[in-house]
Design a protein around this motif. Sequence first.
Motif, PDB file in Angstrom:
ATOM      1  N   ARG A 193     -13.293 -30.187   8.263  1.00 24.20           N
ATOM      2  CA  ARG A 193     -12.010 -29.609   8.678  1.00 24.20           C
ATOM      3  C   ARG A 193     -12.167 -29.254  10.154  1.00 24.20           C
ATOM      4  O   ARG A 193     -12.963 -28.392  10.503  1.00 24.20           O
ATOM      5  N   THR A 194     -11.411 -29.898  10.999  1.00 23.30           N
ATOM      6  CA  THR A 194     -11.631 -29.764  12.431  1.00 23.30           C
ATOM      7  C   THR A 194     -11.308 -28.353  12.919  1.00 23.30           C
ATOM      8  O   THR A 194     -10.192 -27.861  12.706  1.00 23.30           O
ATOM      9  N   PRO A 195     -12.252 -27.659  13.582  1.00 26.79           N
ATOM     10  CA  PRO A 195     -11.976 -26.334  14.145  1.00 26.79           C
ATOM     11  C   PRO A 195     -10.829 -26.383  15.151  1.00 26.79           C
ATOM     12  O   PRO A 195     -10.648 -27.369  15.864  1.00 26.79           O
ATOM     13  N   PHE A 196     -10.082 -25.307  15.223  1.00 27.22           N
ATOM     14  CA  PHE A 196      -8.878 -25.221  16.051  1.00 27.22           C
ATOM     15  C   PHE A 196      -9.064 -24.107  17.073  1.00 27.22           C
ATOM     16  O   PHE A 196      -9.402 -22.977  16.714  1.00 27.22           O
TER      17      PHE A 196
ATOM     18  N   CYS B 287     -11.192 -19.490  18.395  1.00 24.22           N
ATOM     19  CA  CYS B 287     -11.409 -20.685  17.583  1.00 24.22           C
ATOM     20  C   CYS B 287     -11.550 -20.285  16.119  1.00 24.22           C
ATOM     21  O   CYS B 287     -12.304 -19.370  15.786  1.00 24.22           O
ATOM     22  N   THR B 288     -10.807 -20.956  15.256  1.00 26.64           N
ATOM     23  CA  THR B 288     -10.902 -20.688  13.825  1.00 26.64           C
ATOM     24  C   THR B 288     -11.485 -21.900  13.115  1.00 26.64           C
ATOM     25  O   THR B 288     -11.223 -23.044  13.493  1.00 26.64           O
ATOM     26  N   VAL B 289     -12.292 -21.626  12.092  1.00 18.95           N
ATOM     27  CA  VAL B 289     -12.989 -22.696  11.373  1.00 18.95           C
ATOM     28  C   VAL B 289     -12.826 -22.519   9.872  1.00 18.95           C
ATOM     29  O   VAL B 289     -12.550 -21.423   9.374  1.00 18.95           O
ATOM     30  N   HIS B 290     -12.994 -23.598   9.149  1.00 16.14           N
ATOM     31  CA  HIS B 290     -13.213 -23.561   7.701  1.00 16.14           C
ATOM     32  C   HIS B 290     -14.345 -24.535   7.438  1.00 16.14           C
ATOM     33  O   HIS B 290     -14.130 -25.743   7.332  1.00 16.14           O
ATOM     34  N   ILE B 291     -15.544 -23.981   7.367  1.00 14.18           N
ATOM     35  CA  ILE B 291     -16.758 -24.787   7.275  1.00 14.18           C
ATOM     36  C   ILE B 291     -16.880 -25.417   5.884  1.00 14.18           C
ATOM     37  O   ILE B 291     -16.498 -24.832   4.866  1.00 14.18           O
TER      38      ILE B 291
ATOM     39  N   LEU C 110     -25.821 -28.355   1.223  1.00 10.44           N
ATOM     40  CA  LEU C 110     -26.067 -27.098   1.922  1.00 10.44           C
ATOM     41  C   LEU C 110     -26.525 -27.379   3.341  1.00 10.44           C
ATOM     42  O   LEU C 110     -26.103 -26.708   4.295  1.00 10.44           O
ATOM     43  N   LYS C 111     -27.375 -28.381   3.514  1.00 10.89           N
ATOM     44  CA  LYS C 111     -27.842 -28.766   4.841  1.00 10.89           C
ATOM     45  C   LYS C 111     -26.667 -29.143   5.736  1.00 10.89           C
ATOM     46  O   LYS C 111     -26.615 -28.761   6.917  1.00 10.89           O
ATOM     47  N   GLU C 112     -25.708 -29.870   5.181  1.00  8.51           N
ATOM     48  CA  GLU C 112     -24.526 -30.247   5.965  1.00  8.51           C
ATOM     49  C   GLU C 112     -23.711 -29.021   6.352  1.00  8.51           C
ATOM     50  O   GLU C 112     -23.186 -28.929   7.452  1.00  8.51           O
ATOM     51  N   ARG C 113     -23.619 -28.056   5.440  1.00 12.28           N
ATOM     52  CA  ARG C 113     -22.901 -26.818   5.757  1.00 12.28           C
ATOM     53  C   ARG C 113     -23.567 -26.089   6.926  1.00 12.28           C
ATOM     54  O   ARG C 113     -22.902 -25.657   7.869  1.00 12.28           O
TER      55      ARG C 113
ATOM     56  N   LEU D  87     -14.141 -17.390  14.737  1.00 10.34           N
ATOM     57  CA  LEU D  87     -13.922 -16.719  13.459  1.00 10.34           C
ATOM     58  C   LEU D  87     -13.486 -17.697  12.377  1.00 10.34           C
ATOM     59  O   LEU D  87     -13.207 -18.861  12.647  1.00 10.34           O
ATOM     60  N   GLY D  88     -13.447 -17.206  11.143  1.00  7.59           N
ATOM     61  CA  GLY D  88     -12.970 -18.025  10.050  1.00  7.59           C
ATOM     62  C   GLY D  88     -13.886 -17.985   8.844  1.00  7.59           C
ATOM     63  O   GLY D  88     -14.778 -17.134   8.724  1.00  7.59           O
ATOM     64  N   ASP D  89     -13.674 -18.944   7.958  1.00  8.77           N
ATOM     65  CA  ASP D  89     -14.466 -19.064   6.738  1.00  8.77           C
ATOM     66  C   ASP D  89     -15.672 -19.955   7.024  1.00  8.77           C
ATOM     67  O   ASP D  89     -15.577 -21.175   7.039  1.00  8.77           O
TER      68      ASP D  89
END
Length: 272
Positions: free
Chosen positions: A77-80, A94-98, A108-111, A139-141
Amino acid sequence: WKKVMRILGSNWDYIATDVTDPVLGGNGERMTFAFDKRKVQFQNIAGEIVLPTKMLISKVEAEIDEDDFVAGKQFRRTPFIASFQSGWFKFDICTVHIYYGTNSGKKLKERIQEIGAIAEYLSDRADVNLEEDRALILLGDFNIISPTHRTMQALLKHKFKVPEALRRKTNVLGTHYYDQIAFKTRKGILGFIDNEKNAGVFKLFRNTFTKSQEADYITAMSKTTAFNGTKYNGNFTKYYRDWKTYQLSDHNPLWVRLKVNESDAYLRRMME
């Protein structure tokens, strides 16, 4: 979302990404910033983070005809990121959803790689920002497992700081430390007071969709396909615990109070 914005009124505005393609693992969601125009000005700059080749997730390198060939992934999910200003205070946020994956193995390694990649990429940008008297907020998940886990270390090793008051379990069930607000800044540009009066986790369901309100939503719940399925088998109380998260979120919001009125320090730097 448009109903929410109408309730907030004309002083509020928002900027959102396009829908992430579900094929990439994004669940068809958007990243969105909502802001009060009386306090914050959007500076007309926004974009999604695209990693350079050398930073791709799960990168694989090979040599073909003496040229480096690199294959890898962008974020699921591309960070914004967008630029704003409030008074003297200028900042990029910048917000993320990792990517979640699993709690072990390759996923898990990819995360961890995703967390490390966005932190490394924005750490360099934050250094440039600071020379221009801009702060950077990330910030974000992050799908952080715990404050001492490698998922958190992937964020902190690039010199981002997370207030201790925010290093708490953030999902509604109170079992995971998924969400974070991180800063890379310096005194005179952005500061935060790290205590429970100035940062925390807002418990959504203490004041809305409460236990005593369950009966108010029986009609709405009974019309859904899931309620009548085998998982809930007509059990309103059991279904209510999940249903209300679909109405709001299964994560509690984080909040932080920032010290941003650094006009004296800003003017002194301009005169140096």
